[in-house]
Design a protein around this motif. Structure first.
Motif, PDB file in Angstrom:
ATOM      1  N   LEU A   2       0.908  -1.216  -0.055  1.00 55.98           N
ATOM      2  CA  LEU A   2       0.075   0.007   0.098  1.00 55.98           C
ATOM      3  C   LEU A   2       0.777   1.226  -0.054  1.00 55.98           C
ATOM      4  O   LEU A   2       1.674   1.267   0.725  1.00 55.98           O
ATOM      5  CB  LEU A   2      -0.927   0.002   1.258  1.00 55.98           C
ATOM      6  N   ASN A   3       0.304   1.984  -0.860  1.00 58.41           N
ATOM      7  CA  ASN A   3       1.255   3.387  -0.898  1.00 58.41           C
ATOM      8  C   ASN A   3       0.512   4.259   0.063  1.00 58.41           C
ATOM      9  O   ASN A   3      -0.696   4.888   0.125  1.00 58.41           O
ATOM     10  CB  ASN A   3       0.954   3.945  -2.327  1.00 58.41           C
ATOM     11  N   THR A   4       1.340   4.625   1.157  1.00 58.42           N
ATOM     12  CA  THR A   4       0.861   5.461   2.290  1.00 58.42           C
ATOM     13  C   THR A   4       1.551   6.723   2.506  1.00 58.42           C
ATOM     14  O   THR A   4       2.475   7.121   1.857  1.00 58.42           O
ATOM     15  CB  THR A   4       1.045   4.759   3.586  1.00 58.42           C
ATOM     16  N   LEU A   5       0.858   7.763   3.032  1.00 67.53           N
ATOM     17  CA  LEU A   5       1.617   8.804   3.861  1.00 67.53           C
ATOM     18  C   LEU A   5       0.768   9.182   5.090  1.00 67.53           C
ATOM     19  O   LEU A   5      -0.086   8.904   5.531  1.00 67.53           O
ATOM     20  CB  LEU A   5       0.937  10.162   2.898  1.00 67.53           C
ATOM     21  N   PRO A  33      -9.081   7.492   4.612  1.00 69.30           N
ATOM     22  CA  PRO A  33      -8.723   6.173   4.214  1.00 69.30           C
ATOM     23  C   PRO A  33      -7.553   5.683   5.024  1.00 69.30           C
ATOM     24  O   PRO A  33      -6.576   5.710   4.276  1.00 69.30           O
ATOM     25  CB  PRO A  33      -8.508   5.989   2.709  1.00 69.30           C
ATOM     26  N   THR A  34      -7.810   5.402   6.442  1.00 70.53           N
ATOM     27  CA  THR A  34      -6.523   4.987   7.109  1.00 70.53           C
ATOM     28  C   THR A  34      -6.153   3.522   6.898  1.00 70.53           C
ATOM     29  O   THR A  34      -6.919   2.867   6.210  1.00 70.53           O
ATOM     30  CB  THR A  34      -6.978   4.841   8.771  1.00 70.53           C
ATOM     31  N   VAL A  35      -5.153   3.176   7.004  1.00 74.62           N
ATOM     32  CA  VAL A  35      -4.353   1.556   6.732  1.00 74.62           C
ATOM     33  C   VAL A  35      -5.358   0.832   7.351  1.00 74.62           C
ATOM     34  O   VAL A  35      -5.636  -0.097   6.710  1.00 74.62           O
ATOM     35  CB  VAL A  35      -2.826   1.883   7.124  1.00 74.62           C
ATOM     36  N   VAL A  38      -8.328   0.168   5.588  1.00 74.42           N
ATOM     37  CA  VAL A  38      -8.221  -0.552   4.113  1.00 74.42           C
ATOM     38  C   VAL A  38      -7.764  -2.064   4.457  1.00 74.42           C
ATOM     39  O   VAL A  38      -8.508  -2.859   3.779  1.00 74.42           O
ATOM     40  CB  VAL A  38      -6.999   0.175   3.397  1.00 74.42           C
ATOM     41  N   LYS A  67      -6.145   0.209  -4.025  1.00 75.21           N
ATOM     42  CA  LYS A  67      -6.768   1.574  -4.599  1.00 75.21           C
ATOM     43  C   LYS A  67      -8.376   1.843  -4.377  1.00 75.21           C
ATOM     44  O   LYS A  67      -8.717   2.508  -4.199  1.00 75.21           O
ATOM     45  CB  LYS A  67      -6.182   1.899  -5.875  1.00 75.21           C
ATOM     46  N   ALA A  70      -9.365   1.902  -0.770  1.00 74.79           N
ATOM     47  CA  ALA A  70      -8.956   3.324  -0.163  1.00 74.79           C
ATOM     48  C   ALA A  70     -10.373   4.348  -0.787  1.00 74.79           C
ATOM     49  O   ALA A  70     -10.946   4.959   0.242  1.00 74.79           O
ATOM     50  CB  ALA A  70      -7.862   3.859  -0.666  1.00 74.79           C
TER      51      ALA A  70
ATOM     52  N   LEU B   5      -1.631   7.009   9.494  1.00 69.72           N
ATOM     53  CA  LEU B   5      -1.378   6.638   8.124  1.00 69.72           C
ATOM     54  C   LEU B   5      -2.601   6.332   7.055  1.00 69.72           C
ATOM     55  O   LEU B   5      -3.363   5.642   7.723  1.00 69.72           O
ATOM     56  CB  LEU B   5      -0.435   5.334   8.352  1.00 69.72           C
ATOM     57  N   LEU B   6      -2.399   7.157   6.184  1.00 67.42           N
ATOM     58  CA  LEU B   6      -3.734   6.801   5.113  1.00 67.42           C
ATOM     59  C   LEU B   6      -2.855   6.373   4.069  1.00 67.42           C
ATOM     60  O   LEU B   6      -1.783   6.445   3.656  1.00 67.42           O
ATOM     61  CB  LEU B   6      -4.164   8.608   4.701  1.00 67.42           C
TER      62      LEU B   6
END
Lengths: 354, 95
Positions: A2-5, A33-35, A38, A67, A70, B5-6
């Motif tokens: 997962l591509n996260t920030l 959309p928190t990890v 998801v 994706k 999310a 963490l999103l």
């Protein structure tokens, strides 16, 4: 993968505003959309995050299960809606649907999602009053997830690749169920090759629904529906944007007709009977189409009596029983484009072994 | 205040897998391929352009392909043929 920030917020409003700032929304607030959320969705569907559902080659985009999760979360879906959203994605990324067209065209298509099978009752998907909303979480959020997926994973962003001139409110959310329990008619997904005990979604690149009123009698209802479908100015009654119009002169699309009201009105009628009765009436004279600019050139001798079919065959009419039972209203929903550009696609909803 | 963490819901375009052909230095006597997107006026625009290029540079219209629909890709076979038979191509989007 997962591509996260990483982000931080002080309260719920701050979290919602953060998603706006990231450019992720359709204009309405979204659920962040928190990890953790998801992962909950992925576990529910038992599908890996990096599984590729399909490609949008023209925009060089790859749509993965992670994706989609999310975006479904942002739309407000529950985990149990996720398999429906995944099936919709498989359907819109099927080459026959040709997503590049309805997701970019000036014509402003919404993606109508029709859900069939046992899942309609299980998820409480609305198939009765207020069919097109508002008020039901499953319909509202599944339909909304489709638009967020188009915007965020397929670059169908208004002003960028989505060049819609007008569009319609169904572009926010456009999801209904068929009321299979209260009709003798064969469910749409069964007509399209699936089993009655399977659940499925049918996607249809479509204009907005036009409500049609009639008295509770098959002939009056079909007369009113045929007149509405055969209107000038629809996507179907024009020659534009189609390379080979030599056989029909005009684009010819598909049309969905949603029948509400007492299903007993249709006693003795099958869906096939409805389509065969409607089909020959879905036409317009070449003269009328020319007057509305749907065909080039001046009206010529013979144009008044030359009728052009707007729909190629009875199978191109999608009949659905849904809506309130009080009065015999219908909704006529023309396709966004001709069949050569996009056709309705049905996919089974894969249920995880639970 | 909390840290979260999103999952990024957006995608980025995958890198292009093709390399552009070298640019032509001169159009004189070259073979032209045209792709018509099938929208209104695309044909008229392309025909006028072909005539202009013929008059000005003796460009020869070698191949003309009309797409089945504006929103469908050009026939891959026509594209391959055009790459073999033509020195350059013009695509018109009408409306």
């Amino acid at each position: 993968m997962l591509n996260t920030l990483e982000t931080e917020w002080k309260d719920a409003v701050d979290a919602i505003e953060r998603c706006y700032a990231l450019g992720w929304t359709d204009g309405l607030p979204v659920v962040p959309p928190t990890v953790e959320r998801v992962e909950e969705f992925l576990a529910y569907a038992a599908r890996p995050a990096d599984e590729v559902i399909g490609l949008l080659a023209e925009r060089r985009r790859e749509v993965t299960v992670g994706k989609v999760a999310a975006n479904a979360i942002m739309a407000g879906c529950k985990p149990e809606y996720f398999p429906v959203v995944l099936a919709v994605c498989e359907a819109i990324l099927d080459p026959a649907f040709n997503l590049i067209g309805p997701s970019s065209s000036l014509g402003g298509a919404g993606i109508l999602v029709i859900v069939n099978g046992p899942i309609v009752k299980e998820l409480d998907i609305n198939s009765r009053n207020n069919l097109f909303g508002p008020g039901n979480r499953a319909n509202a959020t599944i339909g909304r997830a489709v638009r967020l997926i188009l915007m965020n994973t397929c670059a169908a962003v208004p002003g960028l690749f989505d060049r819609t001139v007008l569009g319609h409110p169904g572009k926010y959310s456009y999801c209904i169920g068929e009321n299979e329990a209260q009709t003798h008619w064969t469910p749409l997904h069964v007509e399209r090759g699936f089993k009655r005990d399977e659940s499925a979604v049918t996607v249809f690149a479509a204009e907005g629904p036009r409500q049609v009123r009639a008295t509770p009698d098959p002939e009056t209802m079909l007369y009113a529906a045929a007149d509405t479908i055969s209107t000038l100015g629809s996507s179907m009654s024009t020659s534009g944007s189609v390379g080979d119009t030599s056989s029909s002169l005009i684009r010819q699309g598909q049309v969905a007709v949603i029948f509400a009201g007492d299903s007993q009105v249709w006693k003795g009628w099958s869906k096939d009977d409805v389509c065969r009765s409607l089909h020959p009436r879905l036409r317009r004279s070449a003269a009328d189409i020319k007057r509305a600019g749907g065909l080039p050139g001046p009206v010529q001798a013979g144009d008044e009596s030359k009728y052009l079919p707007l729909v190629a065959s009875p199978e191109d009419i999608l009949v659905v029983y849904a809506g309130g039972e009080e009065v015999s209203h219908m909704a006529v929903i023309p396709s966004w484009g001709p069949k050569v550009s996009s056709v309705a696609v049905t996919k089974v909803i894969k249920r995880s072994a639970r | 205040m909390g840290k979260y963490l999103l999952v990024d819901p957006t995608t980025q375009p995958m890198s292009a897998s093709f390399k552009g052909a070298p640019r032509l230095r001169d159009l004189r006597g070259k073979r032209l391929g045209m792709i018509d997107d099938s929208k209104t006026n695309a044909k008229e625009l392309l025909e006028d352009l072909a005539a202009l290029l013929k008059g000005r540079y003796e460009v020869r219209l070698e191949m003309y392909h009309r797409k089945p629909s504006a929103s469908k890709p050009a026939d891959p076979k026509a594209v391959t043929d055009m790459a073999k038979k033509c020195d350059f191509a013009i695509v018109a989007i009408g409306d």
